[in-house]
Motif scaffolding. Structure first.
Motif, PDB file in Angstrom:
ATOM      1  N   LEU A  50       0.953  -1.213   0.075  1.00 39.32           N
ATOM      2  CA  LEU A  50       0.035   0.022  -0.011  1.00 39.32           C
ATOM      3  C   LEU A  50       1.058   1.377  -0.034  1.00 39.32           C
ATOM      4  O   LEU A  50       0.790   2.201  -0.571  1.00 39.32           O
ATOM      5  N   MET A  51       2.047   1.283   0.820  1.00 39.71           N
ATOM      6  CA  MET A  51       2.716   2.434   0.932  1.00 39.71           C
ATOM      7  C   MET A  51       3.577   2.509  -0.642  1.00 39.71           C
ATOM      8  O   MET A  51       3.719   3.842  -0.931  1.00 39.71           O
ATOM      9  N   ALA A  52       4.005   1.576  -0.857  1.00 40.66           N
ATOM     10  CA  ALA A  52       4.899   1.750  -2.060  1.00 40.66           C
ATOM     11  C   ALA A  52       4.098   2.082  -3.575  1.00 40.66           C
ATOM     12  O   ALA A  52       4.600   2.801  -4.324  1.00 40.66           O
ATOM     13  N   ARG A  53       2.803   1.755  -3.509  1.00 42.64           N
ATOM     14  CA  ARG A  53       1.916   2.270  -4.456  1.00 42.64           C
ATOM     15  C   ARG A  53       1.775   3.652  -4.832  1.00 42.64           C
ATOM     16  O   ARG A  53       1.556   4.301  -5.817  1.00 42.64           O
ATOM     17  N   ARG A  54       2.007   4.446  -3.477  1.00 42.05           N
ATOM     18  CA  ARG A  54       2.336   5.948  -3.624  1.00 42.05           C
ATOM     19  C   ARG A  54       3.197   6.623  -4.466  1.00 42.05           C
ATOM     20  O   ARG A  54       2.891   7.689  -5.150  1.00 42.05           O
ATOM     21  N   TYR A  55       4.271   5.878  -4.857  1.00 40.87           N
ATOM     22  CA  TYR A  55       5.341   6.458  -5.237  1.00 40.87           C
ATOM     23  C   TYR A  55       5.904   5.698  -6.867  1.00 40.87           C
ATOM     24  O   TYR A  55       6.820   6.411  -7.404  1.00 40.87           O
ATOM     25  N   VAL A  56       5.190   4.759  -7.255  1.00 42.79           N
ATOM     26  CA  VAL A  56       5.620   3.868  -8.382  1.00 42.79           C
ATOM     27  C   VAL A  56       4.458   3.530  -9.159  1.00 42.79           C
ATOM     28  O   VAL A  56       3.157   3.896  -8.571  1.00 42.79           O
ATOM     29  N   ASP A  57       4.453   3.033 -10.487  1.00 42.71           N
ATOM     30  CA  ASP A  57       3.130   2.995 -11.237  1.00 42.71           C
ATOM     31  C   ASP A  57       2.960   1.358 -10.992  1.00 42.71           C
ATOM     32  O   ASP A  57       1.674   1.444 -11.145  1.00 42.71           O
TER      33      ASP A  57
ATOM     34  N   GLY B 145       9.462  -5.779   5.825  1.00 48.10           N
ATOM     35  CA  GLY B 145       9.205  -4.618   6.417  1.00 48.10           C
ATOM     36  C   GLY B 145      10.247  -3.849   6.947  1.00 48.10           C
ATOM     37  O   GLY B 145      10.111  -2.836   7.639  1.00 48.10           O
ATOM     38  N   GLN B 146      11.366  -4.233   6.711  1.00 47.85           N
ATOM     39  CA  GLN B 146      12.673  -3.726   7.287  1.00 47.85           C
ATOM     40  C   GLN B 146      13.076  -2.336   6.183  1.00 47.85           C
ATOM     41  O   GLN B 146      13.446  -1.381   6.830  1.00 47.85           O
ATOM     42  N   HIS B 147      12.457  -2.271   5.125  1.00 47.90           N
ATOM     43  CA  HIS B 147      12.716  -1.100   4.325  1.00 47.90           C
ATOM     44  C   HIS B 147      11.566  -0.137   4.301  1.00 47.90           C
ATOM     45  O   HIS B 147      10.369  -0.626   4.408  1.00 47.90           O
ATOM     46  N   ASN B 148      11.894   1.025   4.158  1.00 50.78           N
ATOM     47  CA  ASN B 148      10.641   2.175   4.286  1.00 50.78           C
ATOM     48  C   ASN B 148      10.088   2.437   2.970  1.00 50.78           C
ATOM     49  O   ASN B 148      11.241   3.103   2.285  1.00 50.78           O
ATOM     50  N   PRO B 149       8.866   2.352   2.473  1.00 51.47           N
ATOM     51  CA  PRO B 149       8.786   2.840   0.976  1.00 51.47           C
ATOM     52  C   PRO B 149       8.701   4.355   0.929  1.00 51.47           C
ATOM     53  O   PRO B 149       8.927   4.796  -0.151  1.00 51.47           O
ATOM     54  N   GLU B 150       8.717   5.049   1.840  1.00 50.68           N
ATOM     55  CA  GLU B 150       8.845   6.652   1.820  1.00 50.68           C
ATOM     56  C   GLU B 150      10.182   6.910   1.354  1.00 50.68           C
ATOM     57  O   GLU B 150      10.346   8.001   1.066  1.00 50.68           O
TER      58      GLU B 150
END
Length: 383
Positions: A117-124, A183-188
């Motif tokens: 969900l968080m990663a979808r904010r920044y990529v296609d 979950g160790q990496h932050n998608p932000e």
């Protein structure tokens, strides 16, 4: 006080340049001196100024200012784009690159939903590679909006990396972001790692973790693997799975990566050195402690990487891995041989132990050096 004259008014011009039917309009009654004929002349002059051609022209000019690329509504109006419109400077949207986040997963149901969900904010698009998951990872990832590709069985992280590279290549993505599924990496931090790629300052960007944020038992393993992997490079964190590749790196890795296990991060750096890729680094924050959901024991991970790197090195550089020990064995045999001759000249006695050791060293050195030469020839032919 007002009178009407059916001959003094006309319908305002329409968009097609024609006048409408005549109608009556009110005409004020002027008081005071002056001829009524002069008043009629002035009124007619006022209406005459409102030419049926001028109104469409004014409308057309407003349209040009709002949308210069829209065709004029009046027939007969033609223009040359090169004379009247300057080509706009491409903005960021014109340079936007199609970006994919790939997350190799094995039983990561705890973190995968929020990660997608968080990663979808920044990529296609977000791709989750199911490497034989037996929990709810796949269902949660799909519900969160990810595309899921399943291996059917556990084939290793390296295999999942290659699956992601192939998907990005076939899908014509310009940028590929790898993240771990625990979950160790932050998608932000994705935009931060994307900057060198978007600015064409690097072909491969690797996030690096500061030693202070890592558990002690992980620091030692990382230090050893950094030394082994980073020979000839200045990479700070060779094992970090949070990394970004451009199109050139995607194609290079897809053609050359061979390992299917956890050594794939190290192998990617070796490929980058071989293909002269520009490697950049960006600091990241990694979560450990209670949120450490890694499915691989750090010690087993380290030994697996070292073992894979050893055999990978033999495959790629056999002359170095076989030739160097063979040459060292021959050199030691020659040294002991001279010592053997020196003892014989001084005492006249022959040492059987020296003779056996020297013979073994000569045989091992010769065989190893010859094997290295043969394998090196084979590697060059296959390349």
């Amino acid at each position: 006080m007002y009178d009407t004259d059916p001959g003094l008014g006309t319908e305002p011009a329409r968009a097609d340049g024609l006048s409408g039917p005549q109608r009556s309009v009110p005409r004020p009654q002027y008081t005071g001196t002056g001829s009524s004929i002069e008043i009629d002349r002035l009124i007619r002059m006022g209406y005459a100024l409102k030419s049926p051609v001028e109104t469409p022209l004014l409308h057309y000019q407003m349209q040009e200012s709002l949308n210069p690329l829209q065709a004029p509504v009046m027939p007969g109006y033609r223009r040359k784009i090169s004379e009247e419109i300057e080509t706009p400077t491409p903005g960021f949207s014109a340079r936007k690159k199609r970006t994919l986040v790939a997350i190799p997963c094995y039983n990561e149901e705890v973190a995968i939903g929020s990660l997608v969900l968080m990663a979808r904010r920044y990529v296609d698009e977000v791709l989750v590679v199911d490497d034989g998951c037996t929990d709810e990872t796949v269902n949660i990832a799909r519900e969160a909006g990810a595309v899921v590709v399943s291996h059917g069985s556990q084939q290793g992280k390296g295999r999942a990396i290659k699956t992601s590279l192939e998907y990005a290549f076939q899908g014509r993505f310009d940028v590929l972001v790898f993240m771990d599924g625990d979950g160790q990496h932050n998608p932000e931090e994705i935009p931060f790692l994307l900057e060198p790629i978007i600015g064409d300052d690097a072909d491969l960007v690797i996030g690096y973790r500061k030693l202070g944020q890592m558990p002690v038992y992980r620091r030692f393993g990382r230090a050893v693997l950094d030394v082994v992997t980073g020979v000839g490079s200045t990479i700070t964190d060779s094992q970090c799975g949070f990394r970004v590749l451009n199109r050139r790196s995607i194609e290079s890795m897809l053609k050359r990566l061979k390992k299917d296990d956890f050594s794939t991060e190290s192998e990617m750096l070796q490929v980058a050195q071989e293909t002269n890729l520009r490697v950049g680094e960006r600091p990241i924050v990694c979560k450990y402690g209670d949120f450490d959901t890694s499915t691989k024991n750090p010690f087993a991970h380290g030994f697996e990487v070292l073992n894979s790197l050893f055999w990978l090195g033999i495959e790629k550089k056999p002359l170095f891995y076989f030739g160097a020990p063979g040459f060292a064995s021959l050199f030691l045999g020659i040294f002991l041989w001279t010592r053997f001759l020196q003892i014989f000249n001084e005492t006249g006695a022959l040492s059987l132990e020296y003779g056996v050791i020297i013979s073994v060293l000569f045989v091992i050195g010769a065989v190893t050096l010859l094997m290295g030469l043969m394998l090196d020839i084979v590697a060059r032919v296959r390349a």
